[in-house]
Scaffold this motif. Structure first.
Motif, mmCIF file in Angstrom:
data_model
loop_
_atom_site.group_PDB
_atom_site.id
_atom_site.type_symbol
_atom_site.label_atom_id
_atom_site.label_comp_id
_atom_site.label_asym_id
_atom_site.label_seq_id
_atom_site.Cartn_x
_atom_site.Cartn_y
_atom_site.Cartn_z
ATOM 1 N N ASN A 147 0.305 -0.981 4.652
ATOM 2 C CA ASN A 147 0.943 -2.004 3.838
ATOM 3 C C ASN A 147 1.834 -1.411 2.767
ATOM 4 O O ASN A 147 2.915 -1.912 2.502
ATOM 5 C CB ASN A 147 -0.118 -2.917 3.213
ATOM 6 C CG ASN A 147 -0.632 -3.923 4.227
ATOM 7 O OD1 ASN A 147 0.133 -4.439 5.018
ATOM 8 N ND2 ASN A 147 -1.920 -4.161 4.234
ATOM 9 N N ASN A 148 1.389 -0.297 2.165
ATOM 10 C CA ASN A 148 2.204 0.288 1.101
ATOM 11 C C ASN A 148 3.499 0.886 1.612
ATOM 12 O O ASN A 148 4.535 0.806 0.982
ATOM 13 C CB ASN A 148 1.415 1.370 0.356
ATOM 14 C CG ASN A 148 0.303 0.771 -0.458
ATOM 15 O OD1 ASN A 148 0.255 -0.433 -0.629
ATOM 16 N ND2 ASN A 148 -0.589 1.618 -0.937
ATOM 17 N N ARG A 162 4.864 0.041 4.401
ATOM 18 C CA ARG A 162 5.541 -0.915 5.277
ATOM 19 C C ARG A 162 5.706 -0.366 6.696
ATOM 20 O O ARG A 162 6.792 -0.397 7.276
ATOM 21 C CB ARG A 162 6.898 -1.330 4.704
ATOM 22 C CG ARG A 162 6.835 -1.889 3.296
ATOM 23 C CD ARG A 162 6.126 -3.218 3.247
ATOM 24 N NE ARG A 162 6.792 -4.188 4.101
ATOM 25 C CZ ARG A 162 7.895 -4.839 3.759
ATOM 26 N NH1 ARG A 162 8.429 -4.634 2.579
ATOM 27 N NH2 ARG A 162 8.441 -5.688 4.584
ATOM 28 N N ARG A 176 11.942 1.830 5.966
ATOM 29 C CA ARG A 176 11.772 2.099 4.552
ATOM 30 C C ARG A 176 11.211 3.471 4.316
ATOM 31 O O ARG A 176 11.540 4.109 3.349
ATOM 32 C CB ARG A 176 10.847 1.074 3.904
ATOM 33 C CG ARG A 176 11.423 -0.283 3.962
ATOM 34 C CD ARG A 176 10.878 -0.962 5.107
ATOM 35 N NE ARG A 176 11.071 -2.394 5.041
ATOM 36 C CZ ARG A 176 10.853 -3.181 6.061
ATOM 37 N NH1 ARG A 176 10.441 -2.688 7.180
ATOM 38 N NH2 ARG A 176 11.025 -4.467 5.937
ATOM 39 N N ILE A 216 12.140 -0.601 -2.231
ATOM 40 C CA ILE A 216 13.285 -1.478 -2.130
ATOM 41 C C ILE A 216 14.591 -0.707 -2.294
ATOM 42 O O ILE A 216 15.646 -1.235 -2.055
ATOM 43 C CB ILE A 216 13.140 -2.624 -3.166
ATOM 44 C CG1 ILE A 216 12.111 -3.620 -2.656
ATOM 45 C CG2 ILE A 216 14.433 -3.324 -3.410
ATOM 46 C CD1 ILE A 216 12.434 -4.131 -1.263
ATOM 47 N N GLU A 224 -5.167 1.430 6.536
ATOM 48 C CA GLU A 224 -4.643 0.066 6.514
ATOM 49 C C GLU A 224 -3.912 -0.193 5.198
ATOM 50 O O GLU A 224 -2.853 -0.827 5.174
ATOM 51 C CB GLU A 224 -5.776 -0.944 6.739
ATOM 52 C CG GLU A 224 -6.226 -0.879 8.190
ATOM 53 C CD GLU A 224 -7.378 -1.790 8.531
ATOM 54 O OE1 GLU A 224 -7.948 -2.409 7.617
ATOM 55 O OE2 GLU A 224 -7.694 -1.876 9.730
ATOM 56 N N ARG A 248 5.965 0.898 -4.549
ATOM 57 C CA ARG A 248 6.571 -0.422 -4.488
ATOM 58 C C ARG A 248 7.953 -0.366 -5.098
ATOM 59 O O ARG A 248 8.863 -1.025 -4.636
ATOM 60 C CB ARG A 248 5.698 -1.441 -5.218
ATOM 61 C CG ARG A 248 4.575 -1.892 -4.329
ATOM 62 C CD ARG A 248 3.914 -3.151 -4.791
ATOM 63 N NE ARG A 248 2.602 -3.203 -4.178
ATOM 64 C CZ ARG A 248 1.477 -3.013 -4.834
ATOM 65 N NH1 ARG A 248 1.482 -2.790 -6.119
ATOM 66 N NH2 ARG A 248 0.325 -3.035 -4.212
ATOM 67 N N ALA A 249 8.116 0.447 -6.138
ATOM 68 C CA ALA A 249 9.447 0.563 -6.723
ATOM 69 C C ALA A 249 10.391 1.246 -5.751
ATOM 70 O O ALA A 249 11.528 0.845 -5.588
ATOM 71 C CB ALA A 249 9.371 1.350 -8.028
ATOM 72 N N ALA A 260 17.769 0.991 -1.561
ATOM 73 C CA ALA A 260 18.546 0.816 -0.338
ATOM 74 C C ALA A 260 18.531 2.086 0.493
ATOM 75 O O ALA A 260 18.960 3.131 0.042
ATOM 76 C CB ALA A 260 19.975 0.451 -0.700
ATOM 77 N N PRO A 261 18.017 2.007 1.694
ATOM 78 C CA PRO A 261 18.023 3.191 2.542
ATOM 79 C C PRO A 261 19.435 3.450 3.057
ATOM 80 O O PRO A 261 20.200 2.517 3.236
ATOM 81 C CB PRO A 261 17.095 2.825 3.692
ATOM 82 C CG PRO A 261 17.104 1.357 3.747
ATOM 83 C CD PRO A 261 17.445 0.853 2.389
#
Lengths: 220, 195
Positions: free
Chosen positions: A106-107, A109, A48, A34, A102, A30-31, A36-37
């Motif tokens: 979600n992890n 994305r 992501r 985000i 599944e 989760r960290a 920036a790719p």
């Protein structure tokens, strides 16, 4: 001949504990998500995780979804026969696999496959159809599907091995699942799959279908 | 390895120039001129616009992407800091997120129609759609959507429709602080919630 897949890329065959590692990695991912790719100007996709990882998770989820439905179809026909408990056991494992992917969707994305409704129906039809031809045919179907999946997972493991540290979580998951699928394959053989009439053609046909489904879900 | 380093350096330079070009959009529009001016303010010659073969489209794309990333960061903070007992209802959350994202356009609203036209030219359509998909995916994800089946698609397509309609409404809205736009947005979300 059927055991050749086992020797490739086998890590030290320890069973890792999914939950603690999963929690740690969830927090880490989760960290990371985000961050920036890098966006090259001409690229079509701001994703992501890399395209390869995304495609792997998508197609694996589609595969486990299909497997879940195939066993459901087989249970619907053969649930009350002597092979019922075996199929039930394999089905339970596929359900676990599906749930894990599944989570990963979600992890990481990941965009799930758009053909979920189609794979649902096709899987069930394949399972029920093969079961209607008898328990040995059901086992033959299992053998065919599982052998394609084991090869598929081995290919992915080979790709992921190029960066073992970064892909640790995914590698461990896929290796464990590959071992499970190999077990299903061997169980199918052990229950008389090869005695199915027209075994060769039957299994080759199913393998072809599976490979096509895999190719499609990598993209769609 | 080394190639990755050179690539990364190149991107850093490009982003620096694009970031510096944004203040010139009001005057020059989303064009190579804005990029030239921006390049000059960070010490590169005006001809640096040659680094951007698709010209203004790359500036629009850059702006869109950083707005999306800003929104994602804000939404992430919001969901993490949120008191679980006071969790915002999804429809409200989505409405808030769309409004936040559209407000980022306000400083450039005069030139936004030009940006929309640029992004609807055929070579720019794929990245524009990818940006839109990333945007609605982020909003849906932070609103709590964890679906992995076909509803993943239907929700995002619906939200993309709402976003686009509201965006188009906004560029011709003359009301104070775009009040009419936010009312429009509220009504569209209500429509979808009733489905």
């Amino acid at each position: 001949m059927f055991h050749k897949n086992r020797d490739h890329c086998r890590h030290s065959g320890h069973l890792f504990h999914l939950r603690t590692v999963q929690r740690q990695h969830q927090a880490m991912h989760r960290a990371m998500l985000i961050k920036a790719p890098v966006v090259p100007s001409g690229v079509r996709y701001v994703s992501r995780s890399s395209r390869e990882i995304e495609s792997m998770i998508r197609v694996n989820h589609a595969g486990e979804l299909g497997a879940d439905r195939i066993y459901a179809g087989q249970m619907a026909v053969l649930g009350r026969t002597s092979v019922g408990p075996l199929i039930q056991h394999m089905w339970e494992q596929e359900k676990e696999h599906k749930a894990k992917f599944e989570d990963l969707i979600n992890n990481y994305r990941v965009r799930p496959t758009a053909l979920v409704p189609i794979w649902n129906v096709a899987g069930f039809v394949l399972g029920a159809g093969s079961a209607l031809l008898g328990p040995k045919a059901a086992m033959a179907c299992t053998v065919a599907v599982e052998s394609v999946i084991v090869d598929h997972y081995n290919d992915q493991i080979r790709t992921l091995m190029s960066d073992q540290e970064a892909n640790k979580e995914l590698l461990q998951v896929i290796q464990k699942f590959r071992d499970d699928e190999q077990e299903h394959h061997d169980a199918g053989l052990g229950h008389g799959a090869e005695q199915t009439p027209f075994y060769k053609i039957f299994t080759e046909g199913i393998k072809l279908g599976c490979k096509a489904a895999i190719a499609i879900s990598k993209v769609v | 390895g080394e190639e990755d380093n050179t690539n990364e350096k190149e991107y850093k330079i490009k982003y620096k120039i694009l970031e510096a070009s944004l203040p010139f959009v009001q005057e020059h529009g989303w064009t190579k001129n804005a990029i030239s001016e921006g390049a000059r303010t960070v010490g590169y010659p005006g001809t640096a616009h040659g680094l951007f073969p698709r010209g203004g489209a790359e500036l629009v794309q850059y702006f869109y992407v950083i707005c999306n990333q800003q929104l994602a960061q804000t939404l992430k903070k919001e969901t993490e800091a949120a008191d679980p007992s006071k969790c915002k209802e999804p429809a409200l959350f989505i409405q808030g997120a769309v409004e936040k994202r559209l407000r980022m356009i306000i400083p450039y609203i005069g030139m936004w129609p030009q940006a929309l036209v640029i992004m609807s030219l055929p070579p720019n359509v794929p990245p524009a759609l990818a940006n839109l998909l990333t945007l609605v995916d982020d909003i849906c994800y932070y609103a709590g959507d964890r679906s992995v089946d076909f509803s993943w698609y239907s929700r995002r397509v619906a939200l993309a429709g709402i976003y686009k309609m509201t965006e188009l409404y906004m560029i011709q809205d003359k009301s104070a602080d775009f009040e009419e736009t936010w009312h429009f947005l509220g009504r569209r979300i209500e429509d979808v919630s009733q489905l």
